[in-house]
Design a protein around this motif. Sequence first.
Motif, PDB file in Angstrom:
ATOM      1  N   THR A 191      93.182  31.062   7.310  1.00 45.75           N
ATOM      2  CA  THR A 191      93.196  29.682   7.821  1.00 45.75           C
ATOM      3  C   THR A 191      94.237  29.533   8.918  1.00 45.75           C
ATOM      4  O   THR A 191      93.992  28.881   9.935  1.00 45.75           O
ATOM      5  N   ARG A 251      89.150  29.074  15.310  1.00 45.91           N
ATOM      6  CA  ARG A 251      88.264  28.053  14.735  1.00 45.91           C
ATOM      7  C   ARG A 251      86.794  28.392  15.001  1.00 45.91           C
ATOM      8  O   ARG A 251      85.942  28.170  14.147  1.00 45.91           O
ATOM      9  N   GLU A 280      83.831  28.609  12.346  1.00 48.46           N
ATOM     10  CA  GLU A 280      82.599  27.806  12.533  1.00 48.46           C
ATOM     11  C   GLU A 280      81.352  28.680  12.553  1.00 48.46           C
ATOM     12  O   GLU A 280      80.279  28.235  12.159  1.00 48.46           O
ATOM     13  N   ARG A 334      79.473  28.663   9.362  1.00 47.56           N
ATOM     14  CA  ARG A 334      78.862  27.430   8.847  1.00 47.56           C
ATOM     15  C   ARG A 334      77.370  27.598   8.529  1.00 47.56           C
ATOM     16  O   ARG A 334      76.913  27.150   7.474  1.00 47.56           O
ATOM     17  N   GLN A 345      75.727  26.798   4.865  1.00 52.64           N
ATOM     18  CA  GLN A 345      74.583  25.894   4.704  1.00 52.64           C
ATOM     19  C   GLN A 345      73.400  26.615   4.053  1.00 52.64           C
ATOM     20  O   GLN A 345      72.648  26.021   3.289  1.00 52.64           O
ATOM     21  N   ILE A 379      81.041  24.865   1.816  1.00 51.80           N
ATOM     22  CA  ILE A 379      81.170  23.991   2.992  1.00 51.80           C
ATOM     23  C   ILE A 379      82.515  23.280   2.963  1.00 51.80           C
ATOM     24  O   ILE A 379      83.192  23.167   3.990  1.00 51.80           O
ATOM     25  N   GLU A 380      82.923  22.821   1.778  1.00 47.41           N
ATOM     26  CA  GLU A 380      84.236  22.179   1.642  1.00 47.41           C
ATOM     27  C   GLU A 380      85.348  23.143   2.062  1.00 47.41           C
ATOM     28  O   GLU A 380      86.254  22.770   2.818  1.00 47.41           O
ATOM     29  N   ASP A 401      85.335  23.575   5.833  1.00 47.34           N
ATOM     30  CA  ASP A 401      85.872  22.368   6.492  1.00 47.34           C
ATOM     31  C   ASP A 401      87.401  22.364   6.471  1.00 47.34           C
ATOM     32  O   ASP A 401      88.038  22.044   7.481  1.00 47.34           O
ATOM     33  N   VAL A 418      88.696  25.110   8.889  1.00 52.38           N
ATOM     34  CA  VAL A 418      88.524  24.706  10.296  1.00 52.38           C
ATOM     35  C   VAL A 418      89.564  23.650  10.667  1.00 52.38           C
ATOM     36  O   VAL A 418      90.098  23.652  11.786  1.00 52.38           O
ATOM     37  N   ALA A 419      89.892  22.774   9.716  1.00 50.42           N
ATOM     38  CA  ALA A 419      90.907  21.745   9.959  1.00 50.42           C
ATOM     39  C   ALA A 419      92.317  22.334   9.984  1.00 50.42           C
ATOM     40  O   ALA A 419      93.276  21.644  10.331  1.00 50.42           O
TER      41      ALA A 419
END
Length: 175
Positions: free
Chosen positions: A40, A45, A49, A52, A56, A123-124, A127, A130-131
């Motif tokens: 992280t 990033r 991504e 992702r 999904q 996904i959580e 997220d 990525v943050a």
Amino acid sequence: GLVEPVRNKGFRVTEVNERDLDQYTEIRTLIEVPMIGRITRSAAREDLEALRPVAQEIVRAAREHDLIGYLEADRRFHLSLLALGGNDRLVETVGDLRKRSRLYGLTALDESDQLLPSAEEHIELLDLMVAGDAEAAEKCMTRHLSHVRSLWAEGAPDERRKPTRTGLTVRLGSA
């Protein structure tokens, strides 16, 4: 280590018990949680991504009860994510641990619709990463691994009372 030869019969899926699953989960937690924090903090990033669509795909497969698709996407997600840390031996080790434990109780979990919440945790996690929130990502990964382990236990209540599962025998040439 996933199958063992049975003389004059073929092969048998090796038995997995609760102790094995606890140990696999403990090792994965010791490896993966700190790596998630490190990745992280260091990964681009756009590299995160790029995972992702795979996250999904895990959710879609769980929703559609596609166990093969779920397993393949889940494997790709976790190992690709860990690969961002640059340690090939670590990825290989986690891959081996996953192979030894992933099929345990999976059908029962799918039939009871318990795979979808676990699938959505991917996904959580992404997220949070990525943050750039390494601490929250580590907590999410810890929760995900313990959630998966508790789902294994819930998905196979009869097996929890037995020391080992009954192995399956596959005859040569029949698979």
